[in-house]
Design a protein around this motif. Sequence first.
Motif, short mmCIF file in Angstrom:
data_model
loop_
_atom_site.label_atom_id
_atom_site.label_comp_id
_atom_site.label_asym_id
_atom_site.label_seq_id
_atom_site.Cartn_x
_atom_site.Cartn_y
_atom_site.Cartn_z
N ALA A 152 -69.81 -27.14 -33.47
CA ALA A 152 -69.65 -26.25 -32.32
C ALA A 152 -70.01 -24.82 -32.72
CB ALA A 152 -68.22 -26.29 -31.80
N ALA A 153 -70.76 -24.16 -31.86
CA ALA A 153 -71.22 -22.80 -32.13
C ALA A 153 -71.15 -21.98 -30.84
CB ALA A 153 -72.64 -22.81 -32.67
N VAL A 154 -71.27 -20.66 -30.97
CA VAL A 154 -71.30 -19.79 -29.79
C VAL A 154 -72.57 -20.10 -29.01
CG1 VAL A 154 -71.29 -17.42 -28.96
CG2 VAL A 154 -70.03 -18.02 -31.05
N ARG A 368 -64.13 -32.37 -16.51
CA ARG A 368 -65.28 -32.97 -15.85
C ARG A 368 -66.31 -33.47 -16.86
NH1 ARG A 368 -64.07 -34.95 -11.23
NH2 ARG A 368 -66.27 -35.59 -11.36
N LEU A 369 -66.51 -32.71 -17.92
CA LEU A 369 -67.44 -33.14 -18.97
C LEU A 369 -66.94 -34.42 -19.62
CD1 LEU A 369 -68.26 -29.71 -20.65
CD2 LEU A 369 -69.59 -30.92 -18.90
N LYS A 370 -65.64 -34.51 -19.84
CA LYS A 370 -65.07 -35.73 -20.41
C LYS A 370 -65.30 -36.91 -19.48
CE LYS A 370 -60.77 -37.69 -22.23
NZ LYS A 370 -59.33 -37.44 -22.50
N ALA A 371 -65.13 -36.69 -18.16
CA ALA A 371 -65.33 -37.76 -17.19
C ALA A 371 -66.78 -38.24 -17.17
CB ALA A 371 -64.92 -37.29 -15.79
N LEU A 372 -67.71 -37.37 -17.56
CA LEU A 372 -69.12 -37.75 -17.64
C LEU A 372 -69.46 -38.47 -18.94
CD1 LEU A 372 -70.75 -34.53 -16.14
CD2 LEU A 372 -70.86 -36.83 -15.15
N GLY A 373 -68.45 -38.65 -19.80
CA GLY A 373 -68.65 -39.35 -21.05
C GLY A 373 -69.36 -38.53 -22.11
N LEU A 374 -69.22 -37.22 -22.04
CA LEU A 374 -69.91 -36.33 -22.97
C LEU A 374 -69.09 -36.06 -24.22
CD1 LEU A 374 -71.26 -33.95 -20.21
CD2 LEU A 374 -72.67 -35.35 -21.72
N PRO A 375 -69.74 -35.79 -25.35
CA PRO A 375 -69.02 -35.53 -26.61
C PRO A 375 -68.36 -34.15 -26.58
CG PRO A 375 -71.38 -35.22 -26.93
CD PRO A 375 -71.21 -35.76 -25.54
N LEU A 376 -67.05 -34.10 -26.82
CA LEU A 376 -66.31 -32.85 -26.66
C LEU A 376 -65.70 -32.33 -27.96
CD1 LEU A 376 -64.48 -33.57 -23.28
CD2 LEU A 376 -66.56 -32.23 -23.66
N LYS A 377 -66.06 -32.89 -29.09
CA LYS A 377 -65.51 -32.42 -30.34
C LYS A 377 -65.86 -30.95 -30.56
CE LYS A 377 -65.48 -33.23 -35.34
NZ LYS A 377 -66.05 -34.06 -36.45
N GLY A 378 -64.82 -30.13 -30.75
CA GLY A 378 -65.02 -28.71 -31.02
C GLY A 378 -65.31 -27.86 -29.81
N VAL A 379 -65.38 -28.46 -28.60
CA VAL A 379 -65.74 -27.71 -27.40
C VAL A 379 -64.60 -26.80 -26.96
CG1 VAL A 379 -66.23 -27.92 -24.94
CG2 VAL A 379 -67.42 -29.38 -26.57
N ARG A 380 -64.94 -25.56 -26.65
CA ARG A 380 -64.02 -24.64 -26.01
C ARG A 380 -64.76 -23.90 -24.91
NH1 ARG A 380 -60.77 -19.18 -28.01
NH2 ARG A 380 -59.68 -18.89 -26.02
N ILE A 381 -64.30 -24.06 -23.68
CA ILE A 381 -64.90 -23.39 -22.53
C ILE A 381 -63.99 -22.21 -22.16
CG2 ILE A 381 -65.77 -23.62 -20.19
CD1 ILE A 381 -67.22 -25.41 -22.14
N SER A 385 -69.95 -18.19 -17.76
CA SER A 385 -71.22 -17.49 -17.90
C SER A 385 -71.78 -17.50 -19.31
CB SER A 385 -71.06 -16.03 -17.46
OG SER A 385 -70.13 -15.36 -18.31
N GLY A 386 -70.92 -17.66 -20.31
CA GLY A 386 -71.36 -17.58 -21.69
C GLY A 386 -71.27 -16.20 -22.29
N LEU A 387 -70.73 -15.23 -21.56
CA LEU A 387 -70.58 -13.88 -22.09
C LEU A 387 -69.43 -13.78 -23.08
CD1 LEU A 387 -71.15 -11.79 -18.83
CD2 LEU A 387 -72.67 -11.92 -20.81
N ASP A 388 -68.51 -14.72 -23.04
CA ASP A 388 -67.34 -14.70 -23.93
C ASP A 388 -67.69 -15.38 -25.26
OD1 ASP A 388 -64.85 -14.86 -25.19
OD2 ASP A 388 -63.80 -15.17 -23.29
N ARG A 389 -67.54 -14.66 -26.35
CA ARG A 389 -67.84 -15.22 -27.67
C ARG A 389 -66.81 -16.23 -28.13
NH1 ARG A 389 -71.74 -12.47 -30.65
NH2 ARG A 389 -72.65 -10.72 -29.50
N ALA A 390 -65.76 -16.41 -27.36
CA ALA A 390 -64.80 -17.46 -27.68
C ALA A 390 -65.32 -18.85 -27.30
CB ALA A 390 -63.46 -17.19 -26.99
N ASP A 391 -66.37 -18.92 -26.51
CA ASP A 391 -66.96 -20.21 -26.16
C ASP A 391 -67.48 -20.91 -27.41
OD1 ASP A 391 -66.74 -20.09 -23.31
OD2 ASP A 391 -68.42 -18.69 -23.26
N ARG A 392 -67.30 -22.23 -27.47
CA ARG A 392 -67.82 -23.03 -28.56
C ARG A 392 -68.36 -24.34 -27.98
NH1 ARG A 392 -67.17 -18.92 -30.63
NH2 ARG A 392 -66.29 -18.39 -32.67
N VAL A 393 -69.62 -24.63 -28.29
CA VAL A 393 -70.27 -25.83 -27.78
C VAL A 393 -71.23 -26.34 -28.85
CG1 VAL A 393 -71.92 -26.72 -26.08
CG2 VAL A 393 -70.13 -25.15 -25.35
N PRO A 394 -71.24 -27.64 -29.13
CA PRO A 394 -72.24 -28.19 -30.07
C PRO A 394 -73.57 -28.47 -29.38
CG PRO A 394 -70.68 -29.89 -29.45
CD PRO A 394 -70.23 -28.64 -28.76
N ALA A 395 -74.63 -28.45 -30.17
CA ALA A 395 -75.95 -28.76 -29.63
C ALA A 395 -75.99 -30.16 -29.02
CB ALA A 395 -77.00 -28.62 -30.72
#
Length: 500
Positions: A152-154, A368-381, A385-395
């Motif tokens: 997970a990265a910014v 909702r992402l979990k319900a779509l069956g998406l990988p959520l390890k390390g995810v923080r929303i 908008s993505g302006l918050d550097r606290a966001d974490r999402v893996p490629a």
Amino acid sequence: MPEARSWQVRWWLNRWRQASAAERGTWRLAAVSTVTGLAVATASVVAAGPWDSGQRTAERDRAAAERPAGGTSRPGTATPPSAAPVLAALGAPGTVTTPGSGEEAVPPPTGTGLADALEPLLEDGALGDVRTVSVVDADSGRQVYGVDADRAAVPASVIKLATGAAVLSARGSGYRLTTRVVSAGHDRVVLVGGGDPTLTARPVHGPDHPASLRELADGTASALKRSGVRRVSLGYDTSLYSGSERHPIGPNENLSPVTPLMVDEGRLDKSDRGPAPRSDDPAGDAARAFAKLLRDRGVEVKGEPRRAKAGRGAKELAAVHSQPLSALVERMLTASDNDLGEALLRQTAIAARRPADFAGGGRAVTARLKALGLPLKGVRIADGSGLDRADRVPAALLAQVLVRAASPDHPELRPLITGLPVAGFTGTLRGRYAEDGVGRGVVRAKTGTLTGVNSLAGTVVDADGRLLVFAFMTTGTTDPAGAQHALDRLASTVANCGCR
């Protein structure tokens, strides 16, 4: 045919000379389809490209000259034009065949082949300290090449892909945001914010336009006059959202205070995209603009508008509706529109009956992402908008969001594909790929830019005609232009590579 594809002509000619007569008949159809698809794609991008503008300093000039394409402000009218013809022209999962082999699908590239092509480019020092990569075959959903793909990265602005997936999944692509005026007594009305930052106080033209405050005033004045009311007091209701209106980054030209009632995204100039001076009180400004419009239509408004709450069951006098979510998501992605990002985060929360604030929206999007069956390890929303550097999402998550959007199993998510900027033509990619004939018109991708952070996630059709999705994320960059160029080269290399 674009210069970057001229090598394909040479390849076809060489193989043509070696082919049997039967093979040539099959190949002729495939070659014509390839040329026609590219021509249609280019024309479609120019004529029917999706929304356009930009949001961060690094993207400001690239988007300044763009004009948005539209949706419609009324329920029941046609969905606005989007960039769907581009995707159709360039191919879709499972539709590409090998010359002379009937309906057999072209195999995806191999990890070894992609590694040989991409790893030298990943050594570019402009890409900073941390590089994460995921390249996925859209048909199978299988990752064919990755570098720390689960780390997970910014994400910066590419998080809008997750925001869009969540709200489309929660609300559906045809859902519209409604701004209303209700009666709060014989001589009192309340303007009720519905969470539509695209509501405009400017003149609108044609059938496909954002919700209009002027049209709302027309309807309200007519309803009041039919009831014999010519003098009212005006309140305005912002209770749809909860929590702070201030984004953690504080006052910023890239984002207005987050409120369910605003006009023209709280802009204080005549712009309709990109960074701009913003109102400190967009809800109050919207109410004051509405009061003036009522006065212009012969309804006297007593005093200044004040905050109020519309009572349950209050009689509706008039309403206007946003463009459908399909158009709003397209605009959010192509324009990298932060105000829409935060609004759609909150719509996801409202649909889930969670508090419509940053925290509630983050939890709702994650669910909702979990319900779509998406990988959520390390995810923080942390925001939409993505302006918050606290966001974490893996490629890997970003790539799989796009896989879902390209799949016929999730037609509600298709605006995530049609809304992607097109390299060299639209949105935040309009000014990029100018010297890159391979990627121009072929790469479709969401950009992300913060100080020290650059990202790119999107789709390409590779040299064999296979639809691939990719996500490239970097942190620790010190040369924004160099980092963007390096990311663009990576995407173009995937587009130019059969890589088996």
